[in-house]
Design a protein around this motif. Structure first.
Motif, PDB file in Angstrom:
ATOM      1  N   ILE A 343       0.892  -1.167   0.000  1.00 44.51           N
ATOM      2  CA  ILE A 343       0.000   0.000   0.000  1.00 44.51           C
ATOM      3  C   ILE A 343       0.925   1.209   0.000  1.00 44.51           C
ATOM      4  CG2 ILE A 343      -1.831   1.271   1.160  1.00 44.51           C
ATOM      5  CD1 ILE A 343      -2.576  -1.312   2.610  1.00 44.51           C
ATOM      6  N   GLU A 344       0.913   1.948  -1.081  1.00 42.48           N
ATOM      7  CA  GLU A 344       1.827   3.071  -1.260  1.00 42.48           C
ATOM      8  C   GLU A 344       1.079   4.383  -1.084  1.00 42.48           C
ATOM      9  OE1 GLU A 344       4.723   5.042  -4.709  1.00 42.48           O
ATOM     10  OE2 GLU A 344       3.251   3.520  -5.237  1.00 42.48           O
ATOM     11  N   PHE A 345       1.606   5.251  -0.228  1.00 40.71           N
ATOM     12  CA  PHE A 345       1.012   6.570  -0.006  1.00 40.71           C
ATOM     13  C   PHE A 345       1.878   7.633  -0.661  1.00 40.71           C
ATOM     14  CE2 PHE A 345      -0.839   4.002   3.292  1.00 40.71           C
ATOM     15  CZ  PHE A 345      -2.127   4.500   3.439  1.00 40.71           C
ATOM     16  N   GLU A 346       1.301   8.357  -1.619  1.00 42.64           N
ATOM     17  CA  GLU A 346       1.943   9.509  -2.236  1.00 42.64           C
ATOM     18  C   GLU A 346       1.260  10.800  -1.804  1.00 42.64           C
ATOM     19  OE1 GLU A 346       1.783   8.931  -6.442  1.00 42.64           O
ATOM     20  OE2 GLU A 346       2.883   7.032  -6.408  1.00 42.64           O
ATOM     21  N   VAL A 372       5.472   4.916   2.650  1.00 41.39           N
ATOM     22  CA  VAL A 372       5.062   6.324   2.711  1.00 41.39           C
ATOM     23  C   VAL A 372       6.138   7.154   2.016  1.00 41.39           C
ATOM     24  CG1 VAL A 372       4.229   8.182   4.189  1.00 41.39           C
ATOM     25  CG2 VAL A 372       4.012   5.793   4.945  1.00 41.39           C
ATOM     26  N   GLN A 373       5.772   7.744   0.899  1.00 38.45           N
ATOM     27  CA  GLN A 373       6.735   8.454   0.074  1.00 38.45           C
ATOM     28  C   GLN A 373       7.105   9.819   0.661  1.00 38.45           C
ATOM     29  OE1 GLN A 373       8.278   7.267  -2.421  1.00 38.45           O
ATOM     30  NE2 GLN A 373       7.041   5.764  -3.516  1.00 38.45           N
ATOM     31  N   ASN A 387       4.759 -10.359   8.223  1.00 39.00           N
ATOM     32  CA  ASN A 387       5.011 -11.333   7.157  1.00 39.00           C
ATOM     33  C   ASN A 387       5.397 -10.687   5.834  1.00 39.00           C
ATOM     34  OD1 ASN A 387       5.170 -14.150   6.717  1.00 39.00           O
ATOM     35  ND2 ASN A 387       3.294 -14.100   5.503  1.00 39.00           N
ATOM     36  N   SER A 388       6.062  -9.525   5.900  1.00 42.22           N
ATOM     37  CA  SER A 388       6.561  -8.889   4.680  1.00 42.22           C
ATOM     38  C   SER A 388       7.859  -9.557   4.236  1.00 42.22           C
ATOM     39  CB  SER A 388       6.810  -7.401   4.925  1.00 42.22           C
ATOM     40  OG  SER A 388       7.549  -6.819   3.870  1.00 42.22           O
ATOM     41  N   ALA A 389       8.110  -9.543   2.928  1.00 32.13           N
ATOM     42  CA  ALA A 389       9.391 -10.034   2.412  1.00 32.13           C
ATOM     43  C   ALA A 389      10.514  -9.045   2.688  1.00 32.13           C
ATOM     44  CB  ALA A 389       9.288 -10.297   0.913  1.00 32.13           C
ATOM     45  N   THR A 390      10.168  -7.839   3.138  1.00 33.12           N
ATOM     46  CA  THR A 390      11.173  -6.812   3.443  1.00 33.12           C
ATOM     47  C   THR A 390      10.843  -6.204   4.809  1.00 33.12           C
ATOM     48  OG1 THR A 390       9.872  -5.169   2.217  1.00 33.12           O
ATOM     49  CG2 THR A 390      11.606  -6.324   0.998  1.00 33.12           C
ATOM     50  N   TRP A 391      10.324  -4.995   4.822  1.00 29.17           N
ATOM     51  CA  TRP A 391       9.982  -4.308   6.055  1.00 29.17           C
ATOM     52  C   TRP A 391       8.463  -4.303   6.255  1.00 29.17           C
ATOM     53  CZ3 TRP A 391      12.872  -2.280   2.053  1.00 29.17           C
ATOM     54  CH2 TRP A 391      14.250  -2.142   2.266  1.00 29.17           C
ATOM     55  N   GLY A 392       8.078  -4.130   7.504  1.00 24.32           N
ATOM     56  CA  GLY A 392       6.656  -3.931   7.756  1.00 24.32           C
ATOM     57  C   GLY A 392       6.177  -2.595   7.227  1.00 24.32           C
ATOM     58  N   LEU A 393       7.023  -1.573   7.373  1.00 22.64           N
ATOM     59  CA  LEU A 393       6.666  -0.217   6.923  1.00 22.64           C
ATOM     60  C   LEU A 393       7.934   0.525   6.554  1.00 22.64           C
ATOM     61  CD1 LEU A 393       4.078   2.179   8.513  1.00 22.64           C
ATOM     62  CD2 LEU A 393       6.380   2.994   8.091  1.00 22.64           C
ATOM     63  N   VAL A 394       7.868   1.315   5.490  1.00 25.43           N
ATOM     64  CA  VAL A 394       8.947   2.217   5.099  1.00 25.43           C
ATOM     65  C   VAL A 394       8.371   3.625   4.999  1.00 25.43           C
ATOM     66  CG1 VAL A 394      10.513   2.905   3.244  1.00 25.43           C
ATOM     67  CG2 VAL A 394      10.330   0.492   3.869  1.00 25.43           C
TER      68      VAL A 394
END
Length: 601
Positions: A343-346, A372-373, A387-394
């Motif tokens: 889920i990408e926030f711009e 979050v951009q 259960n993310s393949a990377t981070w829970g949140l960026v």
């Protein structure tokens, strides 16, 4: 029954096939063994439609969406159906007088400005390969009643026996208290609403299709309430992102269909919407882009196709607020890390909220569960990222967290989250960051900090990469822990200050991510601010690049008390001439060149 004879209609209308994943795996066909034998076999005995799912919607599992779906099976009227062989080109009514049965013999079109009205109790029998098409200038009004619905069914109880009721018209078309069974031949559905068409569909039942109960394309308009979908071999229905807000929480979607989820083709959404909690999850394919505000009801569930994504564009917002008992869930269709993207926030809209939300199984393509951009805004509370393949949140430098509280990060393969130095102070001590992630640390990209902040004590250490430069005052809470990447550095610039004062509380720790002297560089003070304090602090494993654990520049100021400086590749601390230094009750251990080099004396 009033029928209007007319010349043969024009060419058959076209449709846009749905680009769908193939879900015809072990599909449940309820009542598929039933077949019409003359006029005595029951029609409509498609089972009980399951248990209504887990009750995800408001009244999900327990509500009765439409009394039509719970009626006793239909026994077809004991008369031969009247064949419909020609297009309908003038206003026509099919009524239940005499024999209430008509039979579609081919592709019958409602066209030339005509309205076809179907009255309660009429039975429309679909012959093999037949179809009813409401052309752009036609209208269909089929309005039954709860006690006397209108029936569309195949003359054999086989899914896909006939094709579809297709709407190409933007006129006020209506299906109310209607039962549609047995269609879906040729990759059609029981009902298909084309781009630009309009349909009011209420209190109706769609069952036993070879594909979907209903398909509505992007650009269609739906007025939708209290419907039921059972025993359709692909899924209950397929819609575009633009129509998710048209659905209601009372309808029954989870009714023994091939897959009990609502298929959603990802398109751009440009009008405000509220996404409901339904008894079957939404299944999001491709990338749905929000150019308007979307609110999400408590209990709503969203499953993403492989590689799927949800993007909140700069003009849009996503307000997903669940409750502790009924969280909003975004997850992969399979519980596999990296199954979908993010889920990408711009958007910088203050309505961007994730509260009592669960996001899991994302991180494909080096995304995170949530991203979050730069320049975007998001309030995050009471939510779980897992259960993310990377981070829970960026969250990138330039992003904003107006609220961040009581969140949980668990089972993310890289780390719980990745943020910039500018966002360290936005995090809270009450969230759970250490939860069996790949590395239980909060990754921090070193950037310039130009606003005052308090850095909290969290259950996982901050992992500082690069050079974080403080151009404003930073206070550090007792018990806070900071581990530095190889070669990393913390610089207190002339305009800034660092007040790490643990007092009688738990020590504040600055150390290398590996216990190796010289692994990182230094805490460098260039500032003459009297707020520069290290009290009850431990600094260890610095001194890389000929720095010391702590370095106080000419003209700078530092009070160092009750602290331990250890394991430096050079000195514990270097104080240049011209600096102001107050040091007492400190311990220097295992520093390669000595504890303190004080050039002021």
């Amino acid at each position: 029954m009033g029928l209007h004879d007319n010349a043969e209609g024009g060419a058959e209308g076209s449709r846009t096939p749905v680009d769908r994943r193939r879900f015809l795996r072990g599909a449940t066909t309820v009542g598929a063994g039933l077949a019409l034998a003359g006029c005595s076999t029951d029609v409509g005995d498609l089972g009980d439609g399951g248990d209504g799912g887990d009750g995800g919607g408001d009244g999900g599992g327990d509500a009765t969406p439409t009394s039509v779906a719970t009626k006793s099976p239909l026994t077809p009227s004991d008369c031969d159906p009247e064949p419909i062989e020609s297009d309908i080109t003038s206003d026509t009514t099919w009524d239940a007088s005499d024999c209430p049965r008509v039979a579609l013999e081919s592709n019958i079109k409602v066209t030339s400005g005509a309205t076809l009205t179907i009255e309660p109790g009429v039975e429309v029998v679909g012959k093999p390969g037949s179809k009813l098409t409401v052309k752009g200038d036609g209208t269909l009004v089929a309005s039954g009643s709860a006690s006397d619905p209108i029936w569309f069914y195949g003359d054999s109880r086989v899914p896909g026996h006939w094709q579809v009721i297709e709407f190409e018209s933007d006129n006020p078309n209506e299906l109310s208290n209607v039962v549609v069974h047995d269609a879906g031949d040729g990759d059609w559905a029981n009902v298909w609403v084309q781009n630009g068409a309009r349909l009011s569909v209420t209190d109706s039942w769609f069952a036993n299709s070879a594909t979907w109960g209903l398909v509505a394309e992007d650009g269609a308009t739906l007025d939708f309430a209290r419907n039921a979908f059972t025993g359709n071999e692909t899924a209950p229905l397929s819609i575009a992102t633009t129509l998710m807000g048209a659905l209601d929480s009372v309808s029954l979607y989870a009714g023994g269909n091939g897959t009990d989820h609502i298929e959603v083709s990802g398109v751009d959404l440009e009008s405000e919407a509220t996404w409901p909690a339904t008894d079957a999850p939404f299944f999001l394919e491709d990338n749905s882009k929000l150019f308007a505000t979307v609110s999400v009801d408590p209990g709503a569930r969203f499953r993403f196709a492989e590689g799927g994504k949800l993007t909140v564009k700069s003009e849009g917002a996503l307000a997903a607020s669940g409750t502790s008992e009924r969280p909003v869930v975004f997850e992969g269709d399979e519980a596999v890390p990296g199954y979908w993207q993010t889920i990408e926030f711009e958007s910088n809209n203050p309505d961007n909220v994730l509260d009592n939300v669960v996001v899991r199984d994302a991180g494909a393509g080096d995304w995170a569960n949530v991203w979050v951009q730069n320049g975007a805004r998001l309030s995050v509370s009471n939510s779980t990222f897992a259960n993310s393949a990377t981070w829970g949140l960026v969250a990138e430098d330039g992003a904003t967290f107006p609220e961040f509280a009581t969140n949980t990060f668990t089972g993310n393969e890289t780390a719980p989250l990745s943020i910039a130095t500018t966002l360290v102070g936005a995090l809270d001590a009450g969230s759970t960051y250490a939860g069996d992630n790949g590395t239980d640390r909060i990754e921090v990209s070193g950037v310039d900090l130009e606003s005052e902040a308090t850095w909290p004590a969290t259950d996982a250490p901050f992992f500082l990469e690069g050079n974080s430069k403080l151009f404003a005052t930073v206070s550090v809470a007792p018990g806070a822990r900071f581990t530095f990447a190889e070669g990393a550095k913390l610089t207190v610039k002339q305009e800034g200050a660092l007040s790490a004062d643990a007092g009688d509380g738990e020590s504040i720790v600055f150390e290398g991510a590996e216990q190796s002297p010289g692994y990182w560089q230094t805490i460098e003070f260039e500032s003459n601010n009297p707020d520069n304090v290290l009290d009850n602090v431990e600094v260890a494993y610095g001194g890389g690049g000929d720095w010391a654990n702590v370095w106080v520049q000419n003209g700078a100021r530092l009070s160092l008390t009750n602290s331990r400086l250890a394991e430096s590749a050079t000195w514990g601390i270097v104080v240049e001439g011209g600096a102001t230094f107050d040091g007492s009750n400190n311990v220097y251990e295992n520093n390669a060149e000595g504890g303190i080099r004080d050039e002021t004396s």
